[in-house]
Design a protein around this motif. Structure first.
Motif, mmCIF file in Angstrom:
data_model
loop_
_atom_site.group_PDB
_atom_site.id
_atom_site.type_symbol
_atom_site.label_atom_id
_atom_site.label_comp_id
_atom_site.label_asym_id
_atom_site.label_seq_id
_atom_site.Cartn_x
_atom_site.Cartn_y
_atom_site.Cartn_z
ATOM 1 N N ALA A 255 -21.771 -63.755 -86.344
ATOM 2 C CA ALA A 255 -20.601 -62.949 -86.677
ATOM 3 C C ALA A 255 -19.371 -63.540 -85.997
ATOM 4 C CB ALA A 255 -20.799 -61.501 -86.247
ATOM 5 N N THR A 256 -18.236 -63.454 -86.672
ATOM 6 C CA THR A 256 -17.001 -64.061 -86.191
ATOM 7 C C THR A 256 -16.016 -62.974 -85.815
ATOM 8 O OG1 THR A 256 -17.366 -65.914 -87.686
ATOM 9 C CG2 THR A 256 -15.168 -65.697 -86.742
ATOM 10 N N SER A 257 -15.430 -63.099 -84.624
ATOM 11 C CA SER A 257 -14.441 -62.119 -84.182
ATOM 12 C C SER A 257 -13.204 -62.210 -85.062
ATOM 13 C CB SER A 257 -14.070 -62.380 -82.719
ATOM 14 O OG SER A 257 -13.493 -63.658 -82.563
ATOM 15 N N GLY A 258 -12.601 -61.078 -85.309
ATOM 16 C CA GLY A 258 -11.433 -61.029 -86.183
ATOM 17 C C GLY A 258 -11.792 -60.882 -87.635
ATOM 18 N N GLU A 259 -13.003 -61.336 -88.040
ATOM 19 C CA GLU A 259 -13.449 -61.208 -89.427
ATOM 20 C C GLU A 259 -14.547 -60.159 -89.561
ATOM 21 O OE1 GLU A 259 -14.633 -64.971 -90.842
ATOM 22 O OE2 GLU A 259 -12.688 -65.936 -90.528
ATOM 23 N N ASP A 260 -15.499 -60.176 -88.623
ATOM 24 C CA ASP A 260 -16.619 -59.239 -88.682
ATOM 25 C C ASP A 260 -16.506 -58.119 -87.656
ATOM 26 O OD1 ASP A 260 -18.146 -60.699 -90.715
ATOM 27 O OD2 ASP A 260 -18.339 -62.227 -89.181
ATOM 28 N N TYR A 261 -15.735 -58.286 -86.579
ATOM 29 C CA TYR A 261 -15.572 -57.259 -85.552
ATOM 30 C C TYR A 261 -14.311 -57.568 -84.762
ATOM 31 C CZ TYR A 261 -17.199 -60.687 -82.124
ATOM 32 O OH TYR A 261 -17.308 -61.791 -81.333
ATOM 33 N N HIS A 262 -13.823 -56.526 -84.074
ATOM 34 C CA HIS A 262 -12.680 -56.715 -83.190
ATOM 35 C C HIS A 262 -13.193 -57.162 -81.822
ATOM 36 C CE1 HIS A 262 -9.442 -55.570 -85.720
ATOM 37 N NE2 HIS A 262 -9.790 -54.296 -85.864
ATOM 38 N N PRO A 263 -12.698 -58.255 -81.311
ATOM 39 C CA PRO A 263 -13.200 -58.716 -80.011
ATOM 40 C C PRO A 263 -12.775 -57.770 -78.882
ATOM 41 C CG PRO A 263 -11.323 -60.030 -80.715
ATOM 42 C CD PRO A 263 -11.671 -59.147 -81.865
ATOM 43 N N VAL A 264 -13.588 -57.756 -77.817
ATOM 44 C CA VAL A 264 -13.352 -56.886 -76.659
ATOM 45 C C VAL A 264 -13.376 -57.742 -75.409
ATOM 46 C CG1 VAL A 264 -14.289 -55.011 -75.254
ATOM 47 C CG2 VAL A 264 -14.287 -54.825 -77.749
ATOM 48 N N SER A 265 -12.429 -57.508 -74.531
ATOM 49 C CA SER A 265 -12.423 -58.132 -73.208
ATOM 50 C C SER A 265 -11.654 -57.188 -72.283
ATOM 51 C CB SER A 265 -11.766 -59.516 -73.258
ATOM 52 O OG SER A 265 -11.762 -60.108 -71.974
ATOM 53 N N GLU A 266 -12.401 -56.453 -71.458
ATOM 54 C CA GLU A 266 -11.761 -55.433 -70.610
ATOM 55 C C GLU A 266 -12.535 -55.264 -69.310
ATOM 56 O OE1 GLU A 266 -13.771 -51.319 -72.256
ATOM 57 O OE2 GLU A 266 -12.045 -52.119 -73.367
ATOM 58 N N ASP A 267 -11.844 -54.673 -68.301
ATOM 59 C CA ASP A 267 -12.451 -54.389 -66.993
ATOM 60 C C ASP A 267 -12.913 -52.940 -66.958
ATOM 61 O OD1 ASP A 267 -12.031 -56.921 -66.005
ATOM 62 O OD2 ASP A 267 -10.059 -56.444 -65.179
ATOM 63 N N ILE A 268 -14.093 -52.734 -66.366
ATOM 64 C CA ILE A 268 -14.641 -51.380 -66.172
ATOM 65 C C ILE A 268 -14.711 -51.125 -64.670
ATOM 66 C CG2 ILE A 268 -16.627 -49.879 -66.483
ATOM 67 C CD1 ILE A 268 -17.298 -51.373 -68.992
ATOM 68 N N GLN A 269 -14.100 -50.006 -64.215
ATOM 69 C CA GLN A 269 -14.097 -49.666 -62.789
ATOM 70 C C GLN A 269 -15.008 -48.459 -62.552
ATOM 71 O OE1 GLN A 269 -10.300 -48.476 -61.208
ATOM 72 N NE2 GLN A 269 -10.917 -48.795 -59.091
ATOM 73 N N PHE A 270 -16.021 -48.681 -61.707
ATOM 74 C CA PHE A 270 -16.914 -47.587 -61.276
ATOM 75 C C PHE A 270 -16.384 -47.041 -59.950
ATOM 76 C CE2 PHE A 270 -19.687 -49.818 -64.178
ATOM 77 C CZ PHE A 270 -20.392 -48.795 -64.790
ATOM 78 N N LYS A 271 -15.873 -45.804 -59.995
ATOM 79 C CA LYS A 271 -15.398 -45.159 -58.767
ATOM 80 C C LYS A 271 -16.582 -44.537 -58.031
ATOM 81 C CE LYS A 271 -10.900 -44.179 -60.859
ATOM 82 N NZ LYS A 271 -9.920 -43.122 -61.235
ATOM 83 N N GLU A 272 -16.309 -43.957 -56.872
ATOM 84 C CA GLU A 272 -17.381 -43.343 -56.082
ATOM 85 C C GLU A 272 -18.039 -42.222 -56.887
ATOM 86 O OE1 GLU A 272 -16.273 -42.079 -52.227
ATOM 87 O OE2 GLU A 272 -15.152 -43.892 -51.742
ATOM 88 N N GLY A 273 -19.350 -42.329 -56.965
ATOM 89 C CA GLY A 273 -20.117 -41.309 -57.650
ATOM 90 C C GLY A 273 -20.286 -41.544 -59.139
ATOM 91 N N GLU A 274 -19.506 -42.501 -59.766
ATOM 92 C CA GLU A 274 -19.640 -42.754 -61.201
ATOM 93 C C GLU A 274 -20.854 -43.625 -61.464
ATOM 94 O OE1 GLU A 274 -15.019 -42.468 -62.799
ATOM 95 O OE2 GLU A 274 -15.958 -44.432 -62.538
ATOM 96 N N THR A 275 -21.583 -43.259 -62.534
ATOM 97 C CA THR A 275 -22.817 -43.977 -62.858
ATOM 98 C C THR A 275 -22.826 -44.569 -64.270
ATOM 99 O OG1 THR A 275 -23.869 -41.923 -63.610
ATOM 100 C CG2 THR A 275 -24.162 -42.538 -61.277
ATOM 101 N N GLN A 276 -21.872 -44.250 -65.156
ATOM 102 C CA GLN A 276 -21.946 -44.738 -66.531
ATOM 103 C C GLN A 276 -20.569 -44.808 -67.169
ATOM 104 O OE1 GLN A 276 -25.328 -43.855 -69.359
ATOM 105 N NE2 GLN A 276 -23.788 -42.515 -70.273
ATOM 106 N N HIS A 277 -20.378 -45.882 -67.983
ATOM 107 C CA HIS A 277 -19.192 -46.040 -68.828
ATOM 108 C C HIS A 277 -19.659 -46.515 -70.194
ATOM 109 C CE1 HIS A 277 -15.687 -45.516 -66.150
ATOM 110 N NE2 HIS A 277 -16.521 -45.897 -65.194
ATOM 111 N N PHE A 278 -18.805 -46.355 -71.241
ATOM 112 C CA PHE A 278 -19.123 -46.811 -72.588
ATOM 113 C C PHE A 278 -18.058 -47.816 -73.047
ATOM 114 C CE2 PHE A 278 -21.422 -42.817 -72.429
ATOM 115 C CZ PHE A 278 -22.628 -43.146 -73.039
ATOM 116 N N VAL A 279 -18.544 -48.877 -73.694
ATOM 117 C CA VAL A 279 -17.663 -49.871 -74.303
ATOM 118 C C VAL A 279 -17.768 -49.711 -75.817
ATOM 119 C CG1 VAL A 279 -17.147 -52.324 -74.603
ATOM 120 C CG2 VAL A 279 -17.945 -51.464 -72.389
ATOM 121 N N GLU A 280 -16.641 -49.529 -76.476
ATOM 122 C CA GLU A 280 -16.632 -49.312 -77.922
ATOM 123 C C GLU A 280 -16.186 -50.605 -78.627
ATOM 124 O OE1 GLU A 280 -14.252 -45.968 -78.898
ATOM 125 O OE2 GLU A 280 -15.629 -44.509 -77.983
ATOM 126 N N VAL A 281 -16.970 -51.036 -79.622
ATOM 127 C CA VAL A 281 -16.667 -52.231 -80.415
ATOM 128 C C VAL A 281 -16.568 -51.813 -81.873
ATOM 129 C CG1 VAL A 281 -17.352 -54.574 -81.027
ATOM 130 C CG2 VAL A 281 -17.952 -53.658 -78.772
#
Length: 1137
Positions: A255-281
């Motif tokens: 699959a090719t970015s821009g044609e088949d999906y939107h590319p993702v490049s981001e930072d995820i910060q886990f604060k004190e007590g956080e156990t889960q985050h979601f990345v949406e593509v």
């Protein structure tokens, strides 16, 4: 002495349990004073018992030849109060525990006499692990006692661990044993391993960030503008008390970015007590029908270096809504000849396609399909668009005489005019007997590709063909013919060009190649690669838009205008065959089975683009004409597709040479306007790959062999008196040199390449050639070696039918070259290119003091390009006596201004390019100031013009004669190639030597002109003799018109010449000319007899004037009279004149 040792006396110890009892004699030899006795003590290791101190005695008894002394007995004590004492220690030096386990059991091991009850303290000593924070303390008190009951060997020392949620690095503490006690009378002891190291690990509390899952599947949106979202969970486990930052990014897969999906490049910060985050593509709709695609999502390491990243890669699959393989043809395609395209039902009756005509792949969705009435509705319901069908072709060599078939190979080689991916396959890809198969892939109306179906394999007919060879089964090439013709200026479409026509017979499957460059490596030469355009600029390998010359063999026309209608069905169908193919086949007359390639070139293109060379340069044909010969090589190859040929092609090469000669007039004024036999023990196959005639005219044949036995063919073998050879019964006097070029390094039916060359040359090599090769068999277990280890057998014979002839060089083309000479008064016209002509400016009359500009040029209508140059070699001036008009007609012994004549009054050589020191500088005291254009810096534009040259001179000197005298200018020039234009500079003039020899023989002639010896009318002058077939000289004469109306009145001293002076050539300096003139006048005054004779001559001269009619000489000279060189005439370049 011999002493008897009695049995031991026992005391508490038991023989056989505690020690090994002995009773033996001790012998003392003479001189021996001491003997040693060994007693074995037994230890109760198997079941140790604490026995305290025990003893036994050794007693000496019954001495012989001696008496017993004191002491005669010894007591041995065995102390068993320590070795079997109960001993406790740790079994292992190190114990490792996880904090989450809650406790650790360190095993304490007891040895010795275990029949008593024993106790020992097991207490802790902290290290990096802290009491109450990491473990519960075991104090050094009786609260930490470990008790061993009688018979027990090991007991655990249990340590309680403290489990928290904070991650810690590895920590340590020690367990120590102390205060051992036992019920035995001797107590207990502690062993060497009295303490152990405990390491506490906290892996469960280590911070780990990872994807919740590693595989995701999502469906592609169904319409444009929509998108699907896939949520990728990122989880943190373990210690969550610190802050962690990780980067998440996507990476392309199928699959090719821009044609088949939107590319993702981001930072995820886990604060004190956080156990889960979601990345949406977001998944996009691309509108392309394709297989399942995939891309990946990646986790980068924690930027704070707190948490560890695991499972840092997840793959996301994009599922297509519609499958790629959901469309297919209802039935397999049919392969039919294009001749039967309108009636495919005949092909179902096993009617094979004819050789030499394209075949077509008819799918079940083609209206031409034999059962389209049944399959057409299915194609419509499946939405199959037959115009988008994708085709490919497979071909194999014809089945051999032994019935062996070759594997089908895909035709993946496109030529510059054919394609192997069309609905039709051109006839160059197969031959009579070839097996052909097509494969078609269905495509629906949306452009989505489906499944591919292959047709049945069909064989091309051997009996029927469009242009079959004269003898079936022969290989080689028929002779071709080439014609040359100069079109002339009257040709409406191609004026003044060389027409080259190459005609050759056509055979089924043949591809003709014509080029002026040597042909080789046809895999590259025939391909659309750009090297073909650069190497073969004058060939039929270039399409009309690739031609770099003005014209080429291929044009943009797709049909021969001379052919009315179609010789065969769909012969000119661009839809089925392609326009590139039709442009090439336009040159084939299928009805006559003849190829005819026609092209037009000018001389410059033949020399610079077509590889031509100057054969004879500036040669003189006869007394009045010169010529230049251009030689252009011509290479013709007959190419056939072959699965065993180099690059997939076998070729038969012929070559010839084109000779183009143009003649230009230089004196104008005088004119008035195979397989082995089936009965052979060992079988093999022979495949001819190429054939040509080399530079010596000898036949060169390349072929390949396949040994169909275990072994190979050899040229000779030491164990056999026979050798491989070539014979031809049709040419019994012809011998051949056979050589093995290369062989596959195996004994398993190797392919071998051979070459044989005839030792002599003959005109026609056609005939049956017998190839006898020595087979050499190898044992099954032998591996290939060099030299081969094999057993020679009887020769295997192959009969090769060849039709090959020497090609005669085409008749050299000869045509005239028009040359022109002008006398101009304007310098700008003299320097111009002359393309617009000179009009009335060339008819001008020159006044005294004007500069006369002379110019010689090739007619610009005859396009010679920049390859040739015109050079003026000599210029003469002369004036006739009594109105005589000089002419150049060697047959009537008239030589213009080149030689003395009774009819010439004055003659001067004012220009000599090779010997400038011999030219006349002045007439009387007035200089000619003649100079060539090449020596004039201001005449550089004229010198640079191809086919032109010039000179200039002052006209003042021409007015030194009385009115009524007419001057003529006579020019000698040559036409050469630009490379050899200046080769004559610096050569000595033959005319100079002739004059010098005359001066040596008659020295008085240079002083006394009146006594000068006259030549007879039939004697040819030296200068005129130099204009002949053996020299490169030609001439041109023009009349100089003088305007005396504006002449300045001469002073009495200027008119130093009178009518009737004996004509002579003035090739010396002006001072000598004046001396000779004064001496002649003085002698005339003194000798009255001579005066009377002169008076008589004047009277006769006046009578001749009245009888003759004066004719004005033309200003422009030209010739279109054709001159043909004599058959077999050859002339080498001669010395400069």
């Amino acid at each position: 002495m011999k002493t008897t040792l009695p049995k031991t006396q026992l005391n508490l110890l038991t023989a056989g349990v505690d020690y090994v009892g002995i009773s033996r004699n001790l012998d003392f030899a003479p001189g021996v004073t001491m003997q040693t006795l060994r007693v074995t003590i037994l230890d109760d290791l198997g079941q140790p018992v604490l026995e305290g101190t025990e003893r036994f005695e050794l007693i000496l008894r019954m001495p012989m030849n001696a008496i017993l002394g004191e002491p005669d007995r010894a007591t041995i004590f065995i102390n068993d109060s320590y070795s079997d004492l109960p001993k406790v220690q740790f079994r292992d030096p190190v114990y490792i525990a996880n904090e989450k386990d809650g406790q650790l059991s360190a095993m304490v091991y007891r040895s010795g006499d275990i029949s008593y009850k024993s106790t020992v303290r097991c207490y802790t000593r902290q290290g990096s692990a802290q009491v109450m924070m990491d473990f519960n303390e075991r104090p050094n008190t009786d609260a930490s006692i470990v008790t061993f009951l009688p018979g027990e060997v090991e007991k655990p020392c249990v340590l309680t661990l403290v489990d928290d949620s904070v991650h810690e690095e590895d920590e340590e503490l020690r367990l120590v044993l102390g205060s051992p006690k036992s019920a035995s009378p001797f107590g207990a002891s502690i062993g060497v391993q009295n303490e152990t190291l405990v390491k506490i690990k906290d892996d469960s509390d280590k911070a780990i960030i990872r994807f919740g899952e590693t595989k995701f599947s999502v469906s592609e949106p169904k319409e444009a503008g929509q998108f699907s979202v896939v949520k990728v969970p990122v989880r943190r486990v373990g210690d969550t008390s610190k802050v962690s930052v990780v980067r998440v990014h996507t990476k392309d897969g199928s699959a090719t970015s821009g044609e088949d999906y939107h590319p993702v490049s981001e930072d995820i910060q886990f604060k004190e007590g956080e156990t889960q985050h979601f990345v949406e593509v977001e998944i996009l709709f691309d509108g392309i029908r394709e297989m399942r695609e995939a891309f990946t999502v990646h986790l980068k390491p924690d930027e704070n270096m707190v948490a560890e990243t695991q499972m840092n890669k997840a793959i996301i699959y994009i599922e297509e809504t519609n499958s790629m393989a959901d469309v297919t043809f209802p039935s397999v395609p049919q392969v039919v000849s294009l001749l039967q395209y309108d009636d495919t039902s005949r092909a179902r009756g096993n009617l094979p396609p004819v050789a030499g005509y394209p075949v077509a792949c008819v799918t079940a969705c083609n209206p031409k399909y034999s059962e389209y009435d049944k399959t057409g509705s299915i194609c419509t319901s499946e939405h199959i668009n037959n115009t988008l069908t994708q085709y490919r072709w497979l071909v194999s060599a014809p089945t051999g005489p032994d019935g062996v078939t070759s594997p089908m190979r895909e035709v993946d080689f496109n030529t510059f005019f054919t394609s192997s991916k069309l609905i039709t396959l051109d006839s160059i890809y197969f031959q009579a007997g070839s097996r052909v198969q097509c494969a078609a892939r269905a495509v629906n109306s949306n452009g989505d590709e489906g499944l591919e179906l292959s047709s049945h394999i069909i064989s091309v007919s051997v009996e029927e063909g469009m242009c079959q060879p004269r003898k079936v089964g022969t290989v080689g090439a028929e002779p071709f013919s080439a014609k040359l013709r100069y079109t002339g200026a009257d040709e409406p479409d191609y004026p003044n060009l060389i027409k080259l026509t190459v005609t050759m017979p056509h055979m089924d499957g043949m591809l003709p190649v014509v080029s002026t460059r040597a042909l080789s490596n046809f895999e590259l030469t025939l391909s659309p690669d750009g090297t073909r355009v650069g190497n073969h600029r004058c060939s039929n390998l270039l399409d009309y838009n690739e031609v770099t010359t003005r014209y080429g063999f291929l044009t943009d026309s797709t049909k021969n205008p001379e052919v009315i209608g179609e010789t065969a069905p769909y012969q000119y169908s661009a839809t089925l065959r392609g326009t590139n193919t039709l442009r090439f086949y336009r040159n084939l007359n299928l009805e006559a089975c003849l190829w005819e390639f026609v092209s037009y070139y000018d001389m410059s293109e033949l020399l610079t683009d077509c590889g031509g060379t100057i054969g004879t340069d500036g040669q003189v044909l006869n007394l009045v004409q010169s010529y230049v010969t251009l030689r252009v090589p011509l290479h013709v190859s007959y190419v056939f597709h072959s699965p065993v040929g180099a690059g997939g092609w076998q070729h038969f090469d012929l070559q010839s040479e084109l000779r183009l000669t143009f003649v230009y007039d230089t004196a104008i004024l005088w004119k008035d306007g195979v397989g082995s036999p089936p009965e052979a023990e060992l079988q093999g196959a022979l495949f001819p790959t190429s054939m040509r005639i080399n530079e010596q005219g000898r036949l060169v044949v390349n072929f390949r062999t396949e040994a169909r036995f275990r072994g190979l063919f050899v040229t000779s073998h030491s164990a056999s008196a026979l050798s491989s050879m070539i014979m031809c019964p049709d040419h019994p006097g012809l011998t051949f040199n056979l050589s093995l070029v290369r062989s596959e390094p195996t004994y398993n039916q190797p392919m071998q390449q051979w070459t044989f060359i005839s030792d002599f040359a003959v005109r026609d090599y056609s005939g049956t050639y017998t190839v006898k090769l020595i087979p050499c068999t190898a044992a099954p277990y032998l591996e290939y070696t060099l030299p081969p280890v094999c057993n020679p057998r009887e020769p295997v014979t192959f009969d090769l039918d060849i039709r090959f002839q020497q090609v005669s060089d085409p008749v050299a083309a000869e045509f005239n070259l028009n040359t022109q000479m002008f006398l101009l008064s304007k310098k700008t016209l003299w320097l111009s290119d002359g393309s617009m002509g000179f009009g009335q400016e060339s008819d001008t009359a020159f006044s005294e003091g004007d500069v006369i500009y002379g110019r010689v040029m090739v007619d610009p209508v005859q396009n010679l390009g920049h390859s040739f140059i015109c050079n003026i070699e000599k210029v003469f001036l002369c004036t006739g006596a009594d109105g005589y008009v000089p002419k150049y007609n060697p047959t009537n012994f008239e030589y213009g201004c080149l030689a003395d004549s009774p009819s010439l009054l004055y003659r001067f050589k004012i220009v000599d390019k090779a010997q400038p020191e011999t030219q006349a500088r002045s007439f009387g005291n007035v200089g000619f100031n003649a100079i060539l254009a090449v020596d004039d810096p201001e005449a550089l534009p004229l010198v640079r013009q191809p086919g032109s040259d010039g000179f200039r001179m002052d006209s003042t000197a021409l007015f030194q004669v009385s009115a009524g005298r007419e001057w003529y200018i006579h020019t000698i020039y040559t036409v050469r190639s630009r490379d050899n234009a200046n080769r004559g500079i610096g050569k000595r003039s033959l005319e100079y030597h002739s004059v010098a020899q005359g001066a040596d023989l008659v020295p008085a002639l240079a002083v006394a002109g009146r006594d000068r010896t006259r030549r007879s009318a039939s004697e040819i002058p030296n200068v005129a003799e130099e204009i002949g077939a053996e020299n490169n000289r030609g001439t041109n004469i023009l009349h100089i018109t003088l305007d005396r109306s504006r002449r300045r009145p001469p002073s009495p001293g200027q008119e130093v010449f009178a009518d009737g002076v004996v004509p002579r050539e003035l090739n010396t300096h002006s001072g000598d000319d004046g001396t000779v003139t004064i001496a002649s006048i003085l002698v005339g005054v003194l000798l009255t007899i001579l005066i009377i004779i002169l008076a008589i001559l004047l009277a006769c001269s006046e009578q001749r004037k009245r009888r003759k009619k004066k004719n004005a000489a033309p200003t422009v000279s030209g010739s279109t009279e054709p001159m043909v060189t004599a058959q077999g005439y050859h002339s080498n370049d001669s010395s400069e004149v």
